[in-house]
Design an enzyme around this catalytic site. Structure first.
Site, mmCIF file in Angstrom:
data_model
loop_
_atom_site.group_PDB
_atom_site.id
_atom_site.type_symbol
_atom_site.label_atom_id
_atom_site.label_comp_id
_atom_site.label_asym_id
_atom_site.label_seq_id
_atom_site.Cartn_x
_atom_site.Cartn_y
_atom_site.Cartn_z
ATOM 1 N N GLU A 31 4.468 -5.126 7.251
ATOM 2 C CA GLU A 31 3.626 -3.989 7.960
ATOM 3 C C GLU A 31 4.454 -3.536 9.321
ATOM 4 O OE1 GLU A 31 2.201 -6.242 5.894
ATOM 5 O OE2 GLU A 31 0.816 -5.567 4.676
ATOM 6 N N GLY A 81 0.767 -5.019 0.955
ATOM 7 C CA GLY A 81 -0.546 -5.101 -0.063
ATOM 8 C C GLY A 81 -0.068 -5.942 -1.305
ATOM 9 N N ALA A 132 0.832 -1.087 -0.026
ATOM 10 C CA ALA A 132 0.066 0.008 0.103
ATOM 11 C C ALA A 132 0.971 1.246 -0.087
ATOM 12 C CB ALA A 132 -0.985 -0.086 1.332
ATOM 13 N N GLU A 191 -0.425 -9.400 -0.767
ATOM 14 C CA GLU A 191 -2.132 -9.601 -0.589
ATOM 15 C C GLU A 191 -2.803 -9.445 -1.920
ATOM 16 O OE1 GLU A 191 -1.973 -6.504 2.441
ATOM 17 O OE2 GLU A 191 -2.878 -7.738 3.865
#
Ligand code: CAA
Length: 258
Positions: free
Chosen positions: A132, A109, A66, A112
């Site tokens: 993260e 992300g 992200a 993911e």
């Protein structure tokens, strides 16, 4: 349709390809980039000429997670009211098989996003991780759930708690990816796999994808019931009639994808 952060093409018959194209940020998954990804994949999902989808990045980075610069100033109110990650479930609703072609970084992300795909073809340089915790947060787009289901609890804990990266070969060993190929051919291999799937009867392919994914949602008896009903439904398709007639007549089937 023109996009700012992605490229799209149909590199082989029946195959729709979406490429993340934000190289200066290692394909960090900003909100605008993700909205383009959702729109482009959904457009291919609706296109009757396309039967298998491929999502890729660059050789250096599938995606580095992200967008930290976008999130830096955000507080919990912005995160809750923006609720970007609920939108990611748009990918779970794609009906056609989706292959991630992953090279370089697939972090946070990015990892993911690859795990939201149905299959992963990795290059030898692919590195998977959920870092993260190193910036004070935790996975928020499925990492704790999908990675744990993919590689098991103990290893998933280490990846997320100690920032362990998995190499492509480790990811293959643990069943996170389908196959590993040299960096100059992983995308070609992913496209060839997609072309092979696109050459199968399309309705059956969609129903197989849906049924396999139900294995992660339902109890065994519910999943078996779902599979059985889907199996019976396929007996109403023209491709079932063609497939069985072609087998008996010892000829190649001509699929109509209906
Ligand atoms: N967000 C925003 N920008 C990013 C980014 C990210 N996730 N990852 C890399 N970039 C940017 C860098 O800031 C840098 O930009 P500038 O040139 O403007 O400084 C550019 O991309 C190149 O990155 P690096 O110079 O850091 O490249 P490197 O080769 O030295 O390191 C890396 C590569 C190890 C991937 C490193 O960039 C990195 O650690 N990135 C962050 C990885 C991360 O923590 N991801 C998780 C994000 S949170 C998340 O994803 C939550 C979730 O569950 C959805």
């Amino acid at each position: 349709m023109t996009y700012e952060y992605i490229l799209t093409e149909t590199p082989a018959p029946g195959v729709g390809l979406v490429r993340l194209n934000r190289p200066q940020a290692l394909n960090a998954l900003s909100g605008p980039l993700m909205r383009e990804v959702f729109d482009a994949l959904e457009a291919f999902d609706r296109d009757p000429e396309v039967r298998c989808l491929v999502l890729t990045g660059s050789d250096k980075a599938f995606a580095a997670g992200a967008d930290i610069k976008q999130m830096e100033a955000a507080g919990q109110v912005e995160m809750l009211s923006g609720d970007d990650f609920t939108d990611w479930s748009r990918l779970s609703r794609l009906r056609k098989p989706l292959i991630a072609a992953v090279s370089g970084w697939a972090l946070g992300g990015g990892c993911e996003l690859a795990m939201l795909c149905d299959m992963i073809v990795a290059s030898e340089t692919a590195k998977f991780g959920q870092p993260e915790i190193t910036i004070g947060i935790m996975p928020g787009a499925g990492g704790t759930q999908r990675l744990t289901r993919a590689v098991g609890k103990a290893l998933a804990m280490e990846i997320m708690l100690a920032n362990r990266h998995l190499t492509a070969q480790e990811a293959l060993h643990y069943g996170l990816v389908n196959r590993v190929a040299p960096v100059d051919s992983y995308l070609t291999e992913a496209i060839q796999l997609a072309e092979k799937i696109a050459g199968m009867p399309g309705v059956a392919a969609q129903m197989i994808k849906a049924a396999v994914n139900k294995a992660f949602e339902l109890s065994l008896s519910e999943g078996l019931d779902y599979e059985k009903q889907s199996f019976y439904l396929l007996f109403g398709t023209e491709d079932k009639a063609e497939g069985m007639q072609a087998f008996v007549a010892k000829r190649a089937p001509q699929w109509k994808h209906r």
